[in-house]
Scaffold this motif. Structure first.
Motif, PDB file in Angstrom:
ATOM      1  N   THR A 162       0.856  -1.202   0.000  1.00  0.00           N
ATOM      2  CA  THR A 162       0.000   0.000   0.000  1.00  0.00           C
ATOM      3  C   THR A 162       0.880   1.236   0.000  1.00  0.00           C
ATOM      4  OG1 THR A 162      -1.531  -1.191   1.411  1.00  0.00           O
ATOM      5  CG2 THR A 162      -1.886   1.171   1.229  1.00  0.00           C
ATOM      6  N   VAL A 163       0.481   2.236  -0.774  1.00  0.00           N
ATOM      7  CA  VAL A 163       1.113   3.557  -0.648  1.00  0.00           C
ATOM      8  C   VAL A 163       0.043   4.519  -0.146  1.00  0.00           C
ATOM      9  CG1 VAL A 163       2.306   5.456  -1.801  1.00  0.00           C
ATOM     10  CG2 VAL A 163       2.751   3.098  -2.530  1.00  0.00           C
ATOM     11  N   LEU A 164       0.299   5.110   1.008  1.00  0.00           N
ATOM     12  CA  LEU A 164      -0.611   6.127   1.550  1.00  0.00           C
ATOM     13  C   LEU A 164      -0.141   7.492   1.044  1.00  0.00           C
ATOM     14  CD1 LEU A 164      -0.859   4.897   5.266  1.00  0.00           C
ATOM     15  CD2 LEU A 164      -2.460   4.458   3.384  1.00  0.00           C
ATOM     16  N   ALA A 165      -1.017   8.210   0.367  1.00  0.00           N
ATOM     17  CA  ALA A 165      -0.663   9.532  -0.182  1.00  0.00           C
ATOM     18  C   ALA A 165      -1.867  10.447   0.011  1.00  0.00           C
ATOM     19  CB  ALA A 165      -0.290   9.406  -1.659  1.00  0.00           C
ATOM     20  N   LEU A 166      -2.192  10.669   1.292  1.00  0.00           N
ATOM     21  CA  LEU A 166      -3.456  11.335   1.634  1.00  0.00           C
ATOM     22  C   LEU A 166      -3.338  12.837   1.797  1.00  0.00           C
ATOM     23  CD1 LEU A 166      -3.999   8.499   4.097  1.00  0.00           C
ATOM     24  CD2 LEU A 166      -5.666   8.946   2.327  1.00  0.00           C
ATOM     25  N   VAL A 189       2.259   4.853  14.816  1.00  0.00           N
ATOM     26  CA  VAL A 189       3.142   5.623  13.919  1.00  0.00           C
ATOM     27  C   VAL A 189       3.412   6.994  14.553  1.00  0.00           C
ATOM     28  CG1 VAL A 189       3.356   6.686  11.631  1.00  0.00           C
ATOM     29  CG2 VAL A 189       2.259   4.438  11.873  1.00  0.00           C
ATOM     30  N   PRO A 190       4.688   7.365  14.774  1.00  0.00           N
ATOM     31  CA  PRO A 190       4.952   8.676  15.375  1.00  0.00           C
ATOM     32  C   PRO A 190       4.621   9.826  14.421  1.00  0.00           C
ATOM     33  CG  PRO A 190       7.016   7.496  14.936  1.00  0.00           C
ATOM     34  CD  PRO A 190       5.897   6.580  14.536  1.00  0.00           C
ATOM     35  N   LEU A 191       3.879  10.795  14.931  1.00  0.00           N
ATOM     36  CA  LEU A 191       3.429  11.921  14.100  1.00  0.00           C
ATOM     37  C   LEU A 191       3.844  13.238  14.732  1.00  0.00           C
ATOM     38  CD1 LEU A 191      -0.288  10.806  13.491  1.00  0.00           C
ATOM     39  CD2 LEU A 191       1.640  10.457  11.964  1.00  0.00           C
ATOM     40  N   ALA A 192       4.121  14.220  13.897  1.00  0.00           N
ATOM     41  CA  ALA A 192       4.346  15.592  14.380  1.00  0.00           C
ATOM     42  C   ALA A 192       3.049  16.358  14.163  1.00  0.00           C
ATOM     43  CB  ALA A 192       5.479  16.236  13.581  1.00  0.00           C
ATOM     44  N   PRO A 193       2.680  17.252  15.106  1.00  0.00           N
ATOM     45  CA  PRO A 193       1.405  17.964  14.936  1.00  0.00           C
ATOM     46  C   PRO A 193       1.384  18.777  13.642  1.00  0.00           C
ATOM     47  CG  PRO A 193       2.683  18.822  16.811  1.00  0.00           C
ATOM     48  CD  PRO A 193       3.426  17.639  16.294  1.00  0.00           C
ATOM     49  N   ASP A 351      13.218   3.711   2.078  1.00  0.00           N
ATOM     50  CA  ASP A 351      12.269   3.470   0.977  1.00  0.00           C
ATOM     51  C   ASP A 351      10.936   4.185   1.201  1.00  0.00           C
ATOM     52  OD1 ASP A 351      13.977   1.864  -0.390  1.00  0.00           O
ATOM     53  OD2 ASP A 351      13.139  -0.018   0.367  1.00  0.00           O
ATOM     54  N   LEU A 352      10.785   4.873   2.335  1.00  0.00           N
ATOM     55  CA  LEU A 352       9.537   5.512   2.769  1.00  0.00           C
ATOM     56  C   LEU A 352       8.501   4.491   3.233  1.00  0.00           C
ATOM     57  CD1 LEU A 352       9.169   8.412   0.128  1.00  0.00           C
ATOM     58  CD2 LEU A 352      10.309   8.450   2.352  1.00  0.00           C
ATOM     59  N   MET A 353       8.992   3.310   3.649  1.00  0.00           N
ATOM     60  CA  MET A 353       8.078   2.298   4.211  1.00  0.00           C
ATOM     61  C   MET A 353       7.971   2.516   5.721  1.00  0.00           C
ATOM     62  SD  MET A 353       8.130  -1.848   3.873  1.00  0.00           S
ATOM     63  CE  MET A 353       9.355  -2.239   5.095  1.00  0.00           C
ATOM     64  N   LEU A 354       6.734   2.429   6.225  1.00  0.00           N
ATOM     65  CA  LEU A 354       6.527   2.583   7.668  1.00  0.00           C
ATOM     66  C   LEU A 354       7.211   1.423   8.398  1.00  0.00           C
ATOM     67  CD1 LEU A 354       2.771   3.682   7.683  1.00  0.00           C
ATOM     68  CD2 LEU A 354       4.719   5.063   8.460  1.00  0.00           C
ATOM     69  N   ARG A 355       8.107   1.747   9.315  1.00  0.00           N
ATOM     70  CA  ARG A 355       8.870   0.690   9.993  1.00  0.00           C
ATOM     71  C   ARG A 355       7.956  -0.269  10.743  1.00  0.00           C
ATOM     72  NH1 ARG A 355      14.195   2.386   9.717  1.00  0.00           N
ATOM     73  NH2 ARG A 355      14.460   4.636   9.536  1.00  0.00           N
ATOM     74  N   ASP A 356       6.841   0.267  11.295  1.00  0.00           N
ATOM     75  CA  ASP A 356       5.948  -0.573  12.094  1.00  0.00           C
ATOM     76  C   ASP A 356       4.861  -1.258  11.274  1.00  0.00           C
ATOM     77  OD1 ASP A 356       7.348   0.080  14.316  1.00  0.00           O
ATOM     78  OD2 ASP A 356       6.032   1.735  14.912  1.00  0.00           O
ATOM     79  N   LEU A 357       4.747  -0.904   9.996  1.00  0.00           N
ATOM     80  CA  LEU A 357       3.715  -1.518   9.148  1.00  0.00           C
ATOM     81  C   LEU A 357       4.364  -1.970   7.834  1.00  0.00           C
ATOM     82  CD1 LEU A 357       0.774   1.067   9.575  1.00  0.00           C
ATOM     83  CD2 LEU A 357       0.943  -1.188  10.617  1.00  0.00           C
ATOM     84  N   PRO A 358       5.103  -3.068   7.871  1.00  0.00           N
ATOM     85  CA  PRO A 358       5.820  -3.499   6.667  1.00  0.00           C
ATOM     86  C   PRO A 358       4.878  -3.630   5.465  1.00  0.00           C
ATOM     87  CG  PRO A 358       6.469  -4.830   8.560  1.00  0.00           C
ATOM     88  CD  PRO A 358       5.321  -3.977   9.010  1.00  0.00           C
TER      89      PRO A 358
END
Ligand code: FAD
Length: 396
Positions: A162-166, A189-193, A351-358
């Motif tokens: 999956t590519v998330l591009a929201l 997933v860590p997020l910045a405000p 690769d821009l892959m989420l480390r916690d969601l392979p």
């Protein structure tokens, strides 16, 4: 019992510039791609961007280009080296859209609008086998599958990648409302405000400024914290806006005072000399107009922010070079041209892959980066979309 989720090779969520570019890269690698877009049509923000002239990229050497991404320059370096200004221009021309470089290095399609480019791109994607499903609004995960509100009701998809591009979190009416942040945060997933970037300033003008609403201040310089810019700012009914301002708002947002130089091509001493040579008894406004060729809007601005105005030429010259702009903060997030914040860089690998969601990649404005307008935004969205799409194809 609920229907089993549909299975696909590759799912891209969000049909903006980043998502479409990811879909293009996946399709080019021979993968079956489904793009799910929440709105009734793709790329509404791209089309909106084209209304005032679609600034695709900036025609400048890569090093100068990269410097505009501040702290994430090194993370974006390999991505923009592979797909930077030159490649964006070639890509647009490959879609039949001639581009030109304006006097400041900004690159636009000759027709200025986004619609012909988008039309040609969507056609090429569909011919390449990409299936774009509109009104497919992602609503988070359900039992491990991506869940959607679709025209046919609740639907689920279980993709292999999956590519998330929201997108970011501004101009929600065009689709990017930042709702995804809650679902990603719930998955750790860590997020910045989210914070406004490339945003206007609120200025509670005095009634005297009313007749200058809409007037441009051309060729002025601005500084805030470590940031400097040279360009145009427009006096609007609600405050100040424009490219010259957007380049420095990141530090204004963090509390740095904003200073305007109304005569950036002149030294303070030169200005003081010219002001001192004026006729006796001449009004201050006339002196500023004749000696320094200031526009009526610029004169009004110095009267607005510089009160009480010094009459002594050296002090007045100093004020013209360092006019403090008092304001009521940035315009609200939803009005910003782009947003800072989002998925933190430590959440994704190279690769821009989420480390916690392979198998799940992130691209475009969802990632935590910011850059001034001037083509830097779209170029990084295209480049990260392509990078994530190629990496997702490789993962498959
Ligand atoms: C007025 C304006 C002018 C601009 N001008 C320029 C310019 O000239 N040059 C430049 O470089 N940049 C410009 N920009 C910025 C640029 O348009 C954005 O940075 C860029 O579009 C971001 O691309 P993206 O693909 O990351 O996100 P977006 O373009 O925001 O696309 C995200 C997509 O995801 C969809 N989506 C969101 N949530 C869901 C969900 N839950 N389910 C399904 N789909 C969803 C949205 O509907 C949208 O189609 C401008 C922006 C604005 C607002």
């Amino acid at each position: 019992m609920a229907e089993p989720p549909e299975t696909v090779d590759a799912l891209v969520i969000g049909a903006g510039p980043a998502g479409l570019m990811a879909a293009e890269a996946l399709a080019a690698a021979g993968r079956r791609v489904v793009v799910a877009e929440g709105k009734p049509s793709p790329a509404r923000k791209l089309l909106m961007a084209g209304k005032s002239g679609l600034n695709l990229t900036r025609n400048e050497p890569l090093e100068a280009f990269l410097a505009h991404y501040g702290p994430v320059e090194e993370r974006l370096r390999p991505i923009l080296t592979a797909f930077g200004p030159e490649q964006v221009m070639d890509w647009a021309e490959g879609l039949g859209e001639q581009v030109f470089t304006g006097s400041t290095g900004r690159v636009f399609p000759r027709v200025m609008k986004a619609s012909p480019l988008l039309r040609a791109w969507l056609l090429r994607l569909r011919q390449g086998g990409v299936e774009i499903r509109t009104r497919w609004l992602w609503t988070g995960w359900e039992e491990g599958a991506f869940a959607f509100d679709a025209p046919t009701g609740r639907r689920r998809i279980s993709p292999r990648v999956t590519v998330l591009a929201l997108g970011g979190a501004s101009w929600a009416r065009l689709g990017s409302d930042g709702a995804w942040a809650v679902w990603l945060a719930a998955r750790g997933v860590p997020l910045a405000p989210f914070r406004p970037a490339n945003a206007g300033l609120i200025v509670p003008w005095s009634p005297m400024m009313q007749r200058h609403h809409g007037a441009p201040l051309k060729g002025i310089a601005l500084s805030a914290g470590a940031l400097r810019s040279r360009g145009e700012v427009v006096i609007s009914a609600r405050g100040l806006e424009g490219g010259g301002l957007y380049s420095v708002v990141a530090d204004v947002r963090d509390g740095a005072p904003l200073l305007m130089d109304l005569i950036p091509d002149m030294t303070q001493a030169q200005a003081a000399d010219r002001l001192g040579a004026g006729r006796k008894g001449e009004s201050l406004a006339n002196r500023l107009r004749k000696a320094l060729r200031l526009s009526p809007a610029a004169i009004a601005l110095i009267q607005e922010f510089g009160r009480p105005l010094p009459t002594d030429p050296p002090a007045l010259a100093m004020l013209l070079k360092h006019l403090p702009i008092s304001h009521g903060g940035l315009r609200p997030l939803d009005e910003a041209i782009s947003t800072a914040g989002g998925v933190r860089w430590e959440a994704v690998d190279a690769d821009l892959m989420l480390r916690d969601l392979p198998g799940t990649y992130v691209a475009g404005e969802m990632l935590d980066w910011e850059a001034p307008t001037g083509g830097y935004l779209l170029t990084a969205c295209f480049a990260t979309g392509r990078h994530a799409g190629k990496a997702a194809a490789h993962w498959l």
